[in-house]
Design a protein around this motif. Structure first.
Motif, PDB file in Angstrom:
ATOM      1  N   ASP A 172      44.783  25.698  51.326  1.00 24.04           N
ATOM      2  CA  ASP A 172      45.446  25.217  50.124  1.00 24.04           C
ATOM      3  C   ASP A 172      45.422  26.304  49.048  1.00 24.04           C
ATOM      4  O   ASP A 172      44.471  27.075  48.943  1.00 24.04           O
ATOM      5  CB  ASP A 172      44.723  23.964  49.616  1.00 24.04           C
ATOM      6  N   ASP A 173      46.483  26.365  48.241  1.00 24.65           N
ATOM      7  CA  ASP A 173      46.615  27.428  47.233  1.00 24.65           C
ATOM      8  C   ASP A 173      45.394  27.544  46.332  1.00 24.65           C
ATOM      9  O   ASP A 173      44.985  28.655  45.963  1.00 24.65           O
ATOM     10  CB  ASP A 173      47.852  27.186  46.368  1.00 24.65           C
ATOM     11  N   GLN A 174      44.820  26.408  45.951  1.00 27.32           N
ATOM     12  CA  GLN A 174      43.738  26.439  44.966  1.00 27.32           C
ATOM     13  C   GLN A 174      42.460  27.086  45.497  1.00 27.32           C
ATOM     14  O   GLN A 174      41.559  27.418  44.731  1.00 27.32           O
ATOM     15  CB  GLN A 174      43.423  25.018  44.485  1.00 27.32           C
ATOM     16  N   TYR A 175      42.388  27.315  46.832  1.00 32.09           N
ATOM     17  CA  TYR A 175      41.183  27.898  47.406  1.00 32.09           C
ATOM     18  C   TYR A 175      41.430  29.245  48.084  1.00 32.09           C
ATOM     19  O   TYR A 175      40.520  29.801  48.709  1.00 32.09           O
ATOM     20  CB  TYR A 175      40.564  26.929  48.419  1.00 32.09           C
ATOM     21  N   LYS A 176      42.630  29.781  47.961  1.00 33.86           N
ATOM     22  CA  LYS A 176      42.929  31.042  48.639  1.00 33.86           C
ATOM     23  C   LYS A 176      42.080  32.194  48.105  1.00 33.86           C
ATOM     24  O   LYS A 176      41.608  33.041  48.862  1.00 33.86           O
ATOM     25  CB  LYS A 176      44.416  31.364  48.524  1.00 33.86           C
ATOM     26  N   GLY A 177      41.870  32.228  46.793  1.00 33.86           N
ATOM     27  CA  GLY A 177      41.026  33.265  46.228  1.00 33.86           C
ATOM     28  C   GLY A 177      39.589  33.148  46.688  1.00 33.86           C
ATOM     29  O   GLY A 177      38.915  34.162  46.927  1.00 33.86           O
ATOM     30  N   LEU A 219      43.983  40.648  48.923  1.00 28.70           N
ATOM     31  CA  LEU A 219      44.151  41.133  47.553  1.00 28.70           C
ATOM     32  C   LEU A 219      45.172  40.278  46.809  1.00 28.70           C
ATOM     33  O   LEU A 219      44.996  39.964  45.622  1.00 28.70           O
ATOM     34  CB  LEU A 219      44.589  42.600  47.551  1.00 28.70           C
ATOM     35  N   LYS A 220      46.223  39.888  47.487  1.00 25.68           N
ATOM     36  CA  LYS A 220      47.220  39.007  46.874  1.00 25.68           C
ATOM     37  C   LYS A 220      46.566  37.693  46.447  1.00 25.68           C
ATOM     38  O   LYS A 220      46.736  37.242  45.298  1.00 25.68           O
ATOM     39  CB  LYS A 220      48.351  38.731  47.870  1.00 25.68           C
ATOM     40  N   TRP A 221      45.820  37.073  47.342  1.00 27.68           N
ATOM     41  CA  TRP A 221      45.154  35.811  47.018  1.00 27.68           C
ATOM     42  C   TRP A 221      44.118  35.993  45.919  1.00 27.68           C
ATOM     43  O   TRP A 221      43.980  35.151  45.025  1.00 27.68           O
ATOM     44  CB  TRP A 221      44.497  35.244  48.277  1.00 27.68           C
ATOM     45  N   HIS A 222      43.370  37.084  45.992  1.00 27.96           N
ATOM     46  CA  HIS A 222      42.333  37.380  45.010  1.00 27.96           C
ATOM     47  C   HIS A 222      42.925  37.491  43.611  1.00 27.96           C
ATOM     48  O   HIS A 222      42.334  37.017  42.635  1.00 27.96           O
ATOM     49  CB  HIS A 222      41.659  38.700  45.424  1.00 27.96           C
ATOM     50  N   ARG A 223      44.087  38.113  43.510  1.00 30.41           N
ATOM     51  CA  ARG A 223      44.727  38.297  42.213  1.00 30.41           C
ATOM     52  C   ARG A 223      45.375  37.009  41.703  1.00 30.41           C
ATOM     53  O   ARG A 223      45.347  36.720  40.507  1.00 30.41           O
ATOM     54  CB  ARG A 223      45.781  39.398  42.314  1.00 30.41           C
ATOM     55  N   GLN A 224      45.960  36.256  42.600  1.00 27.36           N
ATOM     56  CA  GLN A 224      46.677  35.043  42.191  1.00 27.36           C
ATOM     57  C   GLN A 224      45.745  33.876  41.897  1.00 27.36           C
ATOM     58  O   GLN A 224      46.084  33.007  41.092  1.00 27.36           O
ATOM     59  CB  GLN A 224      47.671  34.641  43.280  1.00 27.36           C
ATOM     60  N   ASP A 225      44.609  33.840  42.537  1.00 31.30           N
ATOM     61  CA  ASP A 225      43.659  32.736  42.374  1.00 31.30           C
ATOM     62  C   ASP A 225      42.324  33.314  41.915  1.00 31.30           C
ATOM     63  O   ASP A 225      41.457  33.608  42.721  1.00 31.30           O
ATOM     64  CB  ASP A 225      43.499  31.987  43.704  1.00 31.30           C
ATOM     65  N   TYR A 308      46.085  24.609  35.071  1.00 30.76           N
ATOM     66  CA  TYR A 308      45.768  23.455  35.909  1.00 30.76           C
ATOM     67  C   TYR A 308      46.216  22.167  35.226  1.00 30.76           C
ATOM     68  O   TYR A 308      46.189  22.060  33.994  1.00 30.76           O
ATOM     69  CB  TYR A 308      44.249  23.343  36.124  1.00 30.76           C
ATOM     70  N   SER A 309      46.581  21.192  36.045  1.00 33.61           N
ATOM     71  CA  SER A 309      46.730  19.838  35.526  1.00 33.61           C
ATOM     72  C   SER A 309      45.337  19.249  35.361  1.00 33.61           C
ATOM     73  O   SER A 309      44.349  19.819  35.826  1.00 33.61           O
ATOM     74  CB  SER A 309      47.547  18.982  36.486  1.00 33.61           C
ATOM     75  N   MET A 310      45.241  18.105  34.724  1.00 35.78           N
ATOM     76  CA  MET A 310      43.924  17.484  34.528  1.00 35.78           C
ATOM     77  C   MET A 310      43.337  16.970  35.834  1.00 35.78           C
ATOM     78  O   MET A 310      42.157  16.622  35.891  1.00 35.78           O
ATOM     79  CB  MET A 310      44.020  16.351  33.500  1.00 35.78           C
ATOM     80  N   THR A 311      44.126  16.915  36.887  1.00 43.73           N
ATOM     81  CA  THR A 311      43.611  16.513  38.203  1.00 43.73           C
ATOM     82  C   THR A 311      43.241  17.722  39.053  1.00 43.73           C
ATOM     83  O   THR A 311      42.888  17.574  40.219  1.00 43.73           O
ATOM     84  CB  THR A 311      44.640  15.650  38.957  1.00 43.73           C
ATOM     85  N   GLY A 312      43.351  18.923  38.477  1.00 43.93           N
ATOM     86  CA  GLY A 312      42.932  20.121  39.190  1.00 43.93           C
ATOM     87  C   GLY A 312      44.005  20.813  39.991  1.00 43.93           C
ATOM     88  O   GLY A 312      43.735  21.787  40.692  1.00 43.93           O
ATOM     89  N   VAL A 313      45.269  20.346  39.886  1.00 41.76           N
ATOM     90  CA  VAL A 313      46.370  20.977  40.617  1.00 41.76           C
ATOM     91  C   VAL A 313      46.773  22.270  39.911  1.00 41.76           C
ATOM     92  O   VAL A 313      46.948  22.301  38.691  1.00 41.76           O
ATOM     93  CB  VAL A 313      47.575  20.034  40.720  1.00 41.76           C
ATOM     94  N   VAL A 314      46.891  23.362  40.685  1.00 40.73           N
ATOM     95  CA  VAL A 314      47.338  24.627  40.115  1.00 40.73           C
ATOM     96  C   VAL A 314      48.836  24.536  39.826  1.00 40.73           C
ATOM     97  O   VAL A 314      49.647  24.321  40.720  1.00 40.73           O
ATOM     98  CB  VAL A 314      47.052  25.801  41.072  1.00 40.73           C
TER      99      VAL A 314
END
Length: 354
Positions: A172-177, A219-225, A308-314
């Motif tokens: 999931d996007d929110q955990y890629k970093g 590196l892409k994930w690290h920078r984005q997340d 983030y939304s208040m539910t934690g969605v990026v």
């Protein structure tokens, strides 16, 4: 057109322990080095005092390192809810049946050897069914793919990332970093054993240890997340057991010096204090440009942001440079959080779209 209202206070959710950092002098021996020498110095630092625990001990560590504010297991493969120590996997049929110990670097890649097998920095609590779906495929990006649906996160499919065409599991996007920094840690901690490890993410050498396509991907994930409070808290918790740390959480810029756009430059210890002061000076101002956030910094800024939304969605992420930046924020009505990250420091501000 939606109107943006700005709230100047920092919410307590992000303030607690937000500036946790390594003990003074922890990274001293890595200063003044670059590229391979820097990676080798970090490897020595995070290996020298490492305390190995049994594989079964991981569940005890998870009760400290991987719990939500509600005291439930924090799973990056699902949104299922478990109480730590309960519903540990034996057998399973469906998502949310149980959780187990997921080796983000598959055990088959290192022949189930210790201490890699029980190193909590790369072994996470995850849903058993999704863990089984991921199997020993590398992390990557895919188009479409197969998701288990419901509360499952991630998908399995054919890689669409340049340089690799095999089957991959895309988290999931929110955990890629989180997973990118996990891989940076692993190839640094175990660099003397990387030549004998399999897995398409690895280059089978001590440096750079990662294959070209996986360097670009991570590196892409690290920078984005950027580093989250979850990772900071987990770093501290695992450190309390294993007596070592993930340098790429304490000093995210290290990845750039070893594999990225600062490769060849000498690392002098980062600027954690300066980063903290810089973030303290960043404010959100009202603006006449509808649907835009105006971020102002007293000094020229180089900051990564995530909304983030208040539910934690990026909702959105990117980078800002300079002292004044206008960021599109065309979201549905509601309250949002913008998290700012510079070096190893993090700050969050709250705003409303009306």
């Amino acid at each position: 057109m939606k109107r943006i209202t700005f709230l100047s206070f920092v919410i307590s959710l992000f303030c607690t322990s937000i500036f946790a950092e390594a003990p003074a002098g922890y990274y001293t021996n890595a200063k003044g080095k670059s590229k391979e020498a820097l990676k080798t110095a970090l490897s020595s630092i995070i290996s020298s005092n490492y305390k190995q625990w049994s594989y079964d001990k991981l569940y005890t560590i998870y009760a400290e390192s991987d719990v939500t504010d509600e005291g439930k297991v924090w799973d990056m493969y699902s949104t299922c809810t478990w109480t730590p120590g309960q519903k540990k996997c034996g057998s399973y049929k469906n998502v949310c049946d149980c959780y187990n110990r997921e080796h983000s670097i598959p055990q088959s890649w290192f022949n189930e050897k210790s201490p890699m097998k029980s190193d909590a920095f790369h072994v996470y609590p995850t849903d058993g069914k999704v863990n089984g779906q991921r199997s020993n495929y590398p992390f990557g990006e895919c188009s479409g793919g197969t998701s288990l649906g419901g509360k499952a996160l991630g998908r399995l499919g054919t890689s669409t990332f340049s340089g690799y065409s095999g089957k991959v599991f895309e988290p999931d996007d929110q955990y890629k970093g989180d997973f990118a920094r996990t891989y940076f840690y692993f190839v640094t901690r175990y660099q003397n054993q990387m030549s004998s490890m399999s897995g398409d993410s690895f280059a089978k050498n001590t440096y750079p240890s990662l294959s070209k396509w996986s360097i670009d991907l991570f590196l892409k994930w690290h920078r984005q997340d950027p580093v989250s409070q979850k990772e900071i808290d987990r770093n501290e918790a695992v450190y309390s057991f294993q007596q070592n740390r993930n340098p790429f959480i304490d000093h995210p810029e290290l990845a750039e010096y070893i594999w990225g756009n600062k490769m060849g430059q000498v690392w002098n210890g980062g600027t954690a204090l300066n980063d903290q002061l810089l973030l303290q000076e960043v404010v959100i101002n009202s603006t006449t440009q509808k649907g835009m956030l105006h971020l102002h910094a007293e000094e020229t800024a180089n900051i990564t942001y995530t909304i983030y939304s208040m539910t934690g969605v990026v909702m959105q992420h990117g980078q800002i440079e300079g002292s004044d930046n206008y960021i599109p924020a065309r979201f549905p009505q509601g309250i949002y959080i913008i998290q700012l990250q510079a070096g190893g420091q993090t700050k969050a501000l709250k705003f409303a779209v009306q």
